[in-house]
Enzyme design. Structure first.
Site: not given
Ligand code: SRM
Ligand code: SF4
Length: 647
Positions: A76, A145, A229, A231, A452, A458, A497, A501
């Site tokens: 990323r 991030r 993390k 943000k 997502c 994922c 899930c 994201c």
């Molecule tokens: Fe996310 C984890 C993809 C934005 C909340 N996110 C993941 C992982 C890395 C899965 C993992 O931990 O193994 C996903 C990878 C999937 C894949 O196959 O590529 C993933 N997140 C993404 C992306 C690519 C989704 C997308 O459709 O674009 C976004 C990448 C953003 C970037 O460039 O940095 C992405 N993730 C977000 C957002 C939205 C945002 O940041 O504006 C959120 C919700 C906001 C927040 O953080 O509260 C988000 N991702 C999570 C979480 C839950 C965090 C939490 O506080 O509980 C996880 C899981 C974790 O961290 O344990 C996670």
């Molecule tokens: Fe993976 Fe859940 Fe984030 Fe979708 S919302 S990319 S299933 S961690």
């Protein structure tokens, strides 16, 4: 405002805290394992690898019981405000083909992801990104991030320029200082693409109030980095393209009447990740905290970071985000601690106009005589497929005209600095490659939706998202047409899930994967993402989409106020009223639909029976509806026969 030491934790720190501590500032075990002839990293290395911008994944479509996983890495980028210079885009485009799965994915935080990179190619891929003005350092992991900023390149609006400038500076302020990244991926060569702003450098070291850790390779983070993390976004009044309420920290540029920067309004405590059936985890919108003068902004950011660093929960990673600290403490105690690190009282939050979301797709003027072009990318996936040659089109345009790009927080891209004389030639490339630039020609449900990645990459996905949403949107459009809501559109977001994201909890209609092929349904967010949606139902099987949505759309059509959007309507009437309407709803037996077999009434069956029905459907090659219909008809016929006998 005395800054006392944080209390010693009463519970054991989480496993990841130990891994960070042992890593020697993000070096090990990644450095050692990278040199080993293996196809994947150990669990411990995987945790540290995240800080370098990479996740270890496996292609879940290729999982075979008893066999080794099909390991591959996701990378990323970290690019504040979504800025991608042409040289970097072209490098990413090549890398996707050379080492990745042939696609690039624009993310919801304005970055790019490459999927499918083998461990043996990871070093070459990262080194190429860095040598082409990019970075992946800190794109993932327990630290700050990618910093977001509005993507619309309004060159003559000073507030936008300040937002980009401060997004960059804050990203630099909080960049890890360890040499690990350059040692591991570039054999120690420190590639510096731009001279660091001296004010940022000085601010990073400045202390006096306990915000830095003395004599540490990481003055702001220390050996344990952040609990989780973190943000940040910087935006301008009225522009909510960055989903400001979902960030740990949002700064809103405040200018005077001459457009000169005065300072920033500050929001904190947003976040979306949650876990199904764990009430103690929840999506939360950020609170307004204070106003800060421009001169003090870095100190304030450091004070908020230090508060979360020292008081955030390091024992339970599900409870470690800043939103839980603010929720548990309350805003007032949080502000008090921030003041202690800041060294002076916080100033009151200033009044702001309402925030709106606009996507700026199509051809637009950027204010300085040049144009910018917003291109819609379905779920952020840039690829060539059939008649849609999006990857080819972008490469050709960027190569030929050397255009910079901003990735939007909605998985689209804006190409900018386009001299008007090139417009028709660029349009011709788009037309030839089947790329629709005119947003009015894109179904508005598709235009405003996000999903997502979920399966197959994922590791946390419970069910499909990116691969499922095109069909879902088509079915919703068909349903709206059937109900006489032809032009209607609203913001639909889907995730595989509950981690959120694609920010589904801010959508007007959100689908959150809850079990294979089933989704929790969220309603009542606003078209401008300024209100949290609410869960309407915990489990909707994908086959029941129409029967769940039809009553809601009918009610909406019947009882909406003039100009009211679907999300606003759901929030106004409330979920209980929606549920009541739905439970009393009997669809009209529309002859055409009956003939087409399109009307689906809802009948509940328990999980176990559902699984049996599904298995029977697969075995017999018949649809579940057909099997259920035959079974119910037989049952009713038997009942009738039995009654006739008794008569
Ligand atoms: Fe996310 C984890 C993809 C934005 C909340 N996110 C993941 C992982 C890395 C899965 C993992 O931990 O193994 C996903 C990878 C999937 C894949 O196959 O590529 C993933 N997140 C993404 C992306 C690519 C989704 C997308 O459709 O674009 C976004 C990448 C953003 C970037 O460039 O940095 C992405 N993730 C977000 C957002 C939205 C945002 O940041 O504006 C959120 C919700 C906001 C927040 O953080 O509260 C988000 N991702 C999570 C979480 C839950 C965090 C939490 O506080 O509980 C996880 C899981 C974790 O961290 O344990 C996670
Ligand atoms: Fe993976 Fe859940 Fe984030 Fe979708 S919302 S990319 S299933 S961690």
């Amino acid at each position: 405002m005395v800054n006392s030491a944080p209390p010693a934790p009463t519970r054991k720190p989480s496993k990841v805290e130990g891994i960070k501590e042992r890593s020697n500032f993000l070096r090990e075990p990644v450095a050692t394992e990278l040199l080993q002839d293996t196809n994947h990293f150990s669990e411990e290395a995987v945790q540290i690898l995240k800080f370098h911008g990479s996740y270890q994944q496996d292609n879940r479509d290729n999982r075979v019981k008893g066999q080794e996983k099909d390991y591959q890495m996701m990378l990323r980028t970290r690019n504040p405000g979504g800025f991608i210079p042409p040289q970097l885009y072209l490098a990413l485009d090549r890398l996707a083909d050379e080492y990745g799965n042939g696609t690039l994915r624009a993310t919801t935080r304005q970055g790019f992801q490459l999927h499918g990179i083998l461990k043996q190619n990871l070093k070459a891929t990262i080194a190429t990104i860095v040598h082409n003005l990019g970075s992946t350092l800190g794109a993932c992991g327990d630290l700050n991030r990618n910093v977001m900023a509005p993507p619309a390149p309004f060159k003559t609006k000073p507030e936008y320029n300040y937002a980009w400038e401060y997004a960059n500076n804050i990203a630099d302020l909080l960049t890890p200082q360890t040499g690990a990244y350059y040692e591991i991926w570039l054999d120690g060569e420190k590639v510096v693409s731009a001279e660091e702003n001296p004010a940022v450098k000085a601010a990073r070291q400045q202390n006096g109030t306990g915000t830095i850790i003395h004599n540490s390779e990481e003055p702001i983070y220390g050996t344990h980095y952040m609990p989780r993390k973190f943000k940040i976004a910087v935006t301008v009044p009225g522009d909510n393209s960055i989903d400001l309420y979902t960030q740990d920290l949002t700064l809103v540029v405040i200018t005077d009447s001459d457009g000169k920067l005065e300072g920033f309004n500050v929001f904190a405590g947003g976040g979306l990740g949650r876990t199904h059936n764990k009430e103690e985890t929840f999506a939360r919108v950020a609170d307004p905290i204070c106003y800060v003068d421009q001169a003090d902004v870095y100190s304030l950011v450091k004070a908020i970071v230090a508060t979360q660093r020292d008081y955030g929960d390091r024992t339970d990673r599900r409870h470690a985000r800043l939103k839980y600290l603010i929720h548990d403490w309350g805003v007032s105690k949080f502000k008090h601690q921030v003041e202690a690190f800041f060294g002076k009282p916080l100033q009151p939050f200033r009044t702001l106009p309402a925030f709106k979301y606009e996507d700026f797709l199509g051809w637009n003027k950027q204010g300085d005589g040049k144009l910018f072009l917003g291109i819609s990318i379905v779920n952020g996936r840039i690829k060539d497929e059939g008649s849609l040659q999006l990857k080819t089109a972008l490469r050709e345009i960027i190569e030929k005209y050397e255009l910079p790009m901003r990735v939007t927080p909605h998985q689209n891209v804006l190409l900018y600095d386009i001299p008007p004389k090139h417009k028709s030639a660029i349009q011709a490339i788009l037309d030839r490659c089947g790329v629709i630039a005119d947003p009015s020609k894109i179904d508005s449900l598709v235009r405003y939706s996000m999903a997502c990645p979920a399966l197959p990459t994922c590791g946390l996905a419970i069910t499909e998202s990116e691969r499922a949403i095109p069909d879902v949107l088509e079915r919703i459009r068909t349903l709206l047409n059937k109900l006489g809501l032809k032009k209607e559109h609203f913001v639909i977001r889907m995730t595989g899930c509950p981690n959120g994201c694609a920010r589904p909890y801010m959508a007007e209609l959100g689908f959150v994967g809850s079990s294979p092929e089933s989704y929790q349904v969220w309603l009542g967010g606003c078209p401008h993402q300024t209100r949290l949606a609410q869960p309407y139902t915990d489990k909707m099987h994908i086959n029941d989409l129409e029967s769940l949505l039809e009553p809601l759309f009918v009610f909406f059509k019947k009882s909406r106020q003039k100009g009211e959007s679907f999300g606003d309507f759901c929030a106004r009437v409330g979920l209980d009223t929606l549920r009541e309407f739905a439970s009393n709803y009997h669809p009209k037996s529309d002859k055409n639909n009956m003939l087409a077999g399109k009307v689906h009434y809802r009948v509940g069956i328990r999980d176990a029976l559902y699984s049996e029905l599904k298995a029977a459907s697969a075995r017999q090659g018949k649809s579940m509806t057909d099997i259920a219909e035959v079974a119910i008809r037989t049952y009713l016929q038997n009942l009738e026969d039995a009654n006739n006998v008794h008569d």
